[in-house]
Design an enzyme around this catalytic site. Structure first.
Site, PDB file in Angstrom:
ATOM      1  N   THR A  53     -17.384  -7.770 117.207  1.00 42.24           N
ATOM      2  CA  THR A  53     -17.058  -7.023 118.419  1.00 42.24           C
ATOM      3  C   THR A  53     -15.919  -7.728 119.144  1.00 42.24           C
ATOM      4  O   THR A  53     -15.890  -8.965 119.214  1.00 42.24           O
ATOM      5  CB  THR A  53     -18.287  -6.889 119.353  1.00 42.24           C
ATOM      6  OG1 THR A  53     -17.925  -6.156 120.534  1.00 42.24           O
ATOM      7  CG2 THR A  53     -18.837  -8.240 119.760  1.00 42.24           C
ATOM      8  N   HIS A  77     -32.374 -17.126 115.879  1.00 38.73           N
ATOM      9  CA  HIS A  77     -32.807 -18.496 115.618  1.00 38.73           C
ATOM     10  C   HIS A  77     -34.061 -18.563 114.753  1.00 38.73           C
ATOM     11  O   HIS A  77     -34.460 -19.640 114.298  1.00 38.73           O
ATOM     12  CB  HIS A  77     -33.086 -19.203 116.955  1.00 38.73           C
ATOM     13  CG  HIS A  77     -32.820 -20.675 116.935  1.00 38.73           C
ATOM     14  ND1 HIS A  77     -32.661 -21.397 115.771  1.00 38.73           N
ATOM     15  CD2 HIS A  77     -32.704 -21.581 117.941  1.00 38.73           C
ATOM     16  CE1 HIS A  77     -32.453 -22.668 116.059  1.00 38.73           C
ATOM     17  NE2 HIS A  77     -32.482 -22.799 117.377  1.00 38.73           N
TER      18      HIS A  77
END
Length: 430
Positions: free
Chosen positions: A348, A401
């Site tokens: 993006t 994560h």
């Protein structure tokens, strides 16, 4: 009378909003003609008529939410319906023709005793339902209707002779229940509204904007999302682009932009760190062996992420051409579902709007997204401790994560930085 229903739209898409009716009541349609445009979570789709005839009824209005399987219109295949769309007109004509011979006898039977309807047998099937207010149904069906609180006079039977069956009653009860659920949802939404003492303007969120909001919140709730940052010296890339852009455009017919460099750099880094190109499915980690890169595009209706397929196999010109085509389709509202489905990693670029730094949100179920930002001249300490003014860009990588450790995320982003700062090597490898 045939029903037009909301068809299966695509995998994971079960509902939509009526954006625009392409026909009106009384219009003639052919099988396959588009009759309504639905706005879904991802793109707008047209629903076609499965029948030829006249639009007799339109059951939902523009702005209404509908689900797969909902009846949205009715088609009179006889083609004799008037512009007023009287859905019962043609059926009445057919019934009159069939019953003209037996009508007097049947009327006399009805005058003798209405209770005979309760004991209806095969002779009852010839009755003209338009001339009696009493629905034709067996005692067992009437009992079931009373148990469910259904008014038989409001049921349109599927039986061609007008007899109401238990299945009709069950279907009406289900429809009533579904309608009640939708009403309660609307009441819940309206109850959440805050009243203001000063003037405000209320506008219903488009389905796409609602979906964007929902998915972004889901991403934050489902993923253990973390962002790491780095800074890229754009000097060499800007030099290469300046040297090659004219010849590149003349040869390939497209401009040489930054996106092709970043796409190639991302693909190279994904090959070195395969977990960044994976996703979580239940208790499994699925490592993708392909490189379909999503490129975020801003449109008036909201952000969409069309996918550049097999970016590892495309040249710089191929990537630029594909991104250009997808961006144009996005702005024109012509993206198809296949343009948006899948994807293994997303890029993006907030820099085109002037963003200096941001923390991009994951495009789930992907586990990584790269954020590009505005190029700005800043002082940089060189290896010999001299200070030079260089065109710099902050880059950010958000990651899940749960399967990507900080070490891998930092190294992935640093590898992207290295390839961007050495575009000659990137060009050779690409």
């Amino acid at each position: 009378m045939k029903e037009i229903v909301v068809p299966e739209l695509a995998e994971s898409i079960t509902e939509g909003t009526v954006a625009e009716w392409l026909v009106s009541k009384g219009d003639q349609v052919e099988k396959g003609d588009p009759v309504v445009e639905l706005e879904t979570d991802k793109v707008n789709v047209e629903v076609n008529s499965d029948f030829s005839g006249v639009i007799a009824e339109i059951l939902v209005e523009e702005g209404d939410d509908v689900e797969v399987g909902d009846v949205i219109a009715k088609v009179d295949e006889s083609g004799e319906a008037s512009g007023s769309g009287d859905s019962g007109e043609s059926e009445s004509k057919d019934d009159d023709k069939e019953e003209s011979k037996e009508e007097p006898k049947e009327e006399k039977k009805e005058e003798k005793s209405e209770s005979k309807e309760e004991k209806s047998d095969s002779k009852d099937e010839g009755k003209d339902d338009n001339k009696t207010d009493q629905p034709v149904a067996s005692p067992a069906t009437r009992k079931r209707a009373r148990e469910l609180g259904i008014d038989l006079s409001e049921i349109k039977p599927k039986d061609p002779v007008g007899r109401i069956s238990k299945e009709d009653v069950e279907a009406a009860a289900k429809s009533k229940s579904d309608s009640g659920k939708k009403s309660s949802k609307k009441e819940e939404k309206s109850a959440e509204k805050t009243e203001f003492d000063k003037p405000v303007v209320r506008e219903k969120m488009s389905r796409r904007r609602q979906t964007i909001a929902k998915r972004l919140v889901e991403a934050q709730h489902t993923a253990a999302m973390l962002t790491t940052f780095n800074e890229v010296d754009m000097t060499n890339m800007m030099k290469v682009r300046s040297e090659r852009k004219d010849a590149f455009q003349e040869k390939h017919g497209v401009k040489l932009g930054f996106m092709s460099f970043f796409t190639k750099a991302v693909v190279g880094a994904l090959k070195e760190f395969p977990l960044v190109n994976a996703e979580i499915q239940g208790d499994e980690v699925v490592k993708k062996q392909f490189y379909d890169i999503g490129v975020a595009v801003s449109t008036e209706e909201g952000l969409v992420v069309p996918v550049v397929r097999d970016a590892d196999r495309l040249s710089f010109a191929g990537i630029e051409s594909e991104i250009g085509d997808l961006a144009k389709k996005a702005r024109d509202g012509k993206l198809g579902l296949k343009d948006l489905q899948g994807g293994s990693f997303t890029i993006t670029n907030g820099g085109i709007f002037g963003s200096l730094l941001s923390t991009p949100i994951l495009n789930t179920p992907q586990v990584g997204i790269l954020g590009m930002h505005k190029i700005e001249k800043r002082p940089k300490v060189m290896p010999d401790d001299s200070i030079e003014v260089r065109p710099m860009m902050y880059i950010a990588m958000s990651y899940d994560h749960r399967i990507i450790d900080g070490r891998e995320a930092v190294q992935f982003l640093d590898r992207v930085k290295q390839m961007i700062e050495d575009p000659y090597d990137l060009l050779l490898e690409g």
